[in-house]
Motif scaffolding. Structure first.
Motif, PDB file in Angstrom:
ATOM      1  N   LYS A  79       8.841   4.100   2.669  1.00  0.00           N
ATOM      2  CA  LYS A  79       8.832   4.811   1.388  1.00  0.00           C
ATOM      3  C   LYS A  79       8.190   6.187   1.504  1.00  0.00           C
ATOM      4  O   LYS A  79       8.672   7.164   0.901  1.00  0.00           O
ATOM      5  CB  LYS A  79       8.070   3.980   0.341  1.00  0.00           C
ATOM      6  CG  LYS A  79       8.053   4.599  -1.066  1.00  0.00           C
ATOM      7  CD  LYS A  79       9.440   4.855  -1.612  1.00  0.00           C
ATOM      8  CE  LYS A  79       9.411   5.131  -3.112  1.00  0.00           C
ATOM      9  NZ  LYS A  79       8.592   6.273  -3.505  1.00  0.00           N
ATOM     10  N   PRO A 106      13.891  -1.066  -1.448  1.00  0.00           N
ATOM     11  CA  PRO A 106      13.178  -1.768  -0.378  1.00  0.00           C
ATOM     12  C   PRO A 106      13.830  -3.096  -0.023  1.00  0.00           C
ATOM     13  O   PRO A 106      14.298  -3.836  -0.889  1.00  0.00           O
ATOM     14  CB  PRO A 106      11.779  -1.982  -0.974  1.00  0.00           C
ATOM     15  CG  PRO A 106      11.988  -1.975  -2.451  1.00  0.00           C
ATOM     16  CD  PRO A 106      13.125  -1.037  -2.708  1.00  0.00           C
ATOM     17  N   ARG A 108      11.815  -4.748   2.285  1.00  0.00           N
ATOM     18  CA  ARG A 108      10.469  -5.319   2.373  1.00  0.00           C
ATOM     19  C   ARG A 108       9.585  -4.558   1.407  1.00  0.00           C
ATOM     20  O   ARG A 108       9.566  -3.322   1.394  1.00  0.00           O
ATOM     21  CB  ARG A 108       9.908  -5.214   3.794  1.00  0.00           C
ATOM     22  CG  ARG A 108      10.628  -6.092   4.801  1.00  0.00           C
ATOM     23  CD  ARG A 108       9.981  -6.040   6.178  1.00  0.00           C
ATOM     24  NE  ARG A 108       8.628  -6.587   6.190  1.00  0.00           N
ATOM     25  CZ  ARG A 108       8.092  -7.224   7.236  1.00  0.00           C
ATOM     26  NH1 ARG A 108       8.799  -7.375   8.341  1.00  0.00           N
ATOM     27  NH2 ARG A 108       6.872  -7.671   7.189  1.00  0.00           N
ATOM     28  N   GLN A 109       8.857  -5.284   0.589  1.00  0.00           N
ATOM     29  CA  GLN A 109       7.989  -4.666  -0.391  1.00  0.00           C
ATOM     30  C   GLN A 109       6.719  -4.130   0.267  1.00  0.00           C
ATOM     31  O   GLN A 109       6.460  -4.377   1.450  1.00  0.00           O
ATOM     32  CB  GLN A 109       7.624  -5.681  -1.484  1.00  0.00           C
ATOM     33  CG  GLN A 109       8.827  -6.249  -2.229  1.00  0.00           C
ATOM     34  CD  GLN A 109       9.581  -5.203  -3.019  1.00  0.00           C
ATOM     35  OE1 GLN A 109       9.009  -4.224  -3.515  1.00  0.00           O
ATOM     36  NE2 GLN A 109      10.897  -5.389  -3.152  1.00  0.00           N
ATOM     37  N   THR A 112       3.587  -5.816   3.202  1.00  0.00           N
ATOM     38  CA  THR A 112       4.188  -6.940   3.920  1.00  0.00           C
ATOM     39  C   THR A 112       4.149  -6.704   5.419  1.00  0.00           C
ATOM     40  O   THR A 112       4.980  -7.228   6.171  1.00  0.00           O
ATOM     41  CB  THR A 112       5.642  -7.187   3.462  1.00  0.00           C
ATOM     42  OG1 THR A 112       6.390  -5.976   3.612  1.00  0.00           O
ATOM     43  CG2 THR A 112       5.698  -7.660   2.024  1.00  0.00           C
ATOM     44  N   ALA A 119       6.445   0.274   1.284  1.00  0.00           N
ATOM     45  CA  ALA A 119       7.715  -0.435   1.271  1.00  0.00           C
ATOM     46  C   ALA A 119       8.647   0.110   2.351  1.00  0.00           C
ATOM     47  O   ALA A 119       8.434   1.209   2.888  1.00  0.00           O
ATOM     48  CB  ALA A 119       8.361  -0.314  -0.101  1.00  0.00           C
TER      49      ALA A 119
END
Length: 319
Positions: A79, A106, A108-109, A112, A119
């Motif tokens: 991000k 995303p 994957r947030q 994680t 993200a």
């Protein structure tokens, strides 16, 4: 005035896209239009650890502008890298409307275990203003940290053109299901009169049986046969680079037990368009670019290689 808006974007660090209404009808007398497409899986976490200062972002932005891209797609983008791309592209006057040219979704947030806590996922950029994005989760492959998706948005100019990207699972047993979901969605948009371009890291090669339902029979060659679908890939008609298959896009050599049809590395990054949307047969081309080694070295890229994928560019003329 533009300098003021650019500074404001840089200060904010992110772009919140204005969601304009999607175009609902094509122009009555549309003329053929050519589009340049630019696609890259940047290994934003694996090679860059989520950082935006490794030169990958700057090289990508420069390439997008230099190649006069109309549509751009990224996979494995963090991000923070997306935010920096937004800032750099807006500063180049590349988009027509600098508040409505980018979307991020995303897989994957945040928090994680990737991208330094940010993200991670897919992004699309467009020189022309975009409408409301469709953010479509794909079949769950059992990975509790990541949910694969397809990200799409239409242009707002009445052209009926929509651009998508996706990054499929690496779990073989779920690839067929995810490909089926994508195909079904693309066909529904086509039936509604839209012209869809999709690019991304499909994690399958053009000659795999799972892609037979995508490639049109007119794409059949000794290197890629048995096709029954409706799509052409922008690199499938290059007579000098494995016709029907195309140039390699992976920088990782294939397994000796799974060689590619013409030798060399795999092609797993694709730009697909429905054959019926083409202005004329063969009105497209593509090229896989050599990956730069001008990025900050790390444990996975000690020689400064910017990604384990090559940039794929293409040009297509649509009706």
């Amino acid at each position: 005035m533009r300098g003021f808006r650019t500074a404001r974007l840089a200060a904010a660090g992110v772009l919140f896209a204005v969601m304009l209404p999607a175009a609902t009808a094509q122009a009555e007398t549309a003329s053929p239009t050519s589009y340049n497409v630019w696609q890259w899986n940047v290994a934003g976490n694996t090679f860059h650890g989520g950082r935006s200062d490794t030169n990958m972002v700057s090289l990508a932005a420069s390439s997008i502008v230099y190649r006069n891209a109309d549509f751009v797609a990224f996979n494995e983008l963090c991000k923070g890298q997306f935010d920096e791309l937004v800032r750099q592209l807006a500063a180049t006057n590349w988009p027509q409307v600098e508040t409505n040219f980018a979307r991020f979704e995303p897989s994957r947030q945040a928090n994680t275990g990737v991208c330094g806590g940010a993200a991670f996922g897919n992004a699309i950029f467009s020189k022309r203003p975009l409408g409301t994005a469709d953010r479509i989760p794909l079949a769950d492959d059992g990975n509790t940290l990541e949910r694969r998706n397809m990200l799409c948005a239409p242009l707002t100019d009445g052209s009926g053109v929509r651009f998508c990207t996706t990054h499929l699972t690496t779990v073989d047993s779920f690839k067929w299901t995810q490909l089926g979901e994508i195909n079904q969605k693309l066909e529904a948009w086509s039936a509604a009169g839209e012209k869809v371009l999709i690019s991304g890291d499909f994690n399958v090669e053009p000659d795999y049986p799972s892609m037979n339902s995508f490639y049109a029979a007119t794409a059949n060659t000794p290197h890629n046969g048995g096709n029954v679908g409706s799509y052409r890939e922008l690199d499938d008609n290059d007579a000098g680079n494995c016709p029907g298959y195309g140039e390699p896009t992976s920088n990782t050599p294939p397994s000796p037990t799974n060689p590619t049809p013409c030798g060399g590395n795999q092609k797993i990054d694709l730009i697909l368009v429905r054959e019926s949307a083409l202005a004329a047969p063969g009105s497209y081309s593509a090229d896989a670019l050599t990956t730069s080694k001008d990025c900050t070295p790390g444990s996975r890229n000690p020689d400064g290689l910017c990604s384990d994928h090559r940039i794929l560019t293409g040009t297509v003329t649509l009706k």
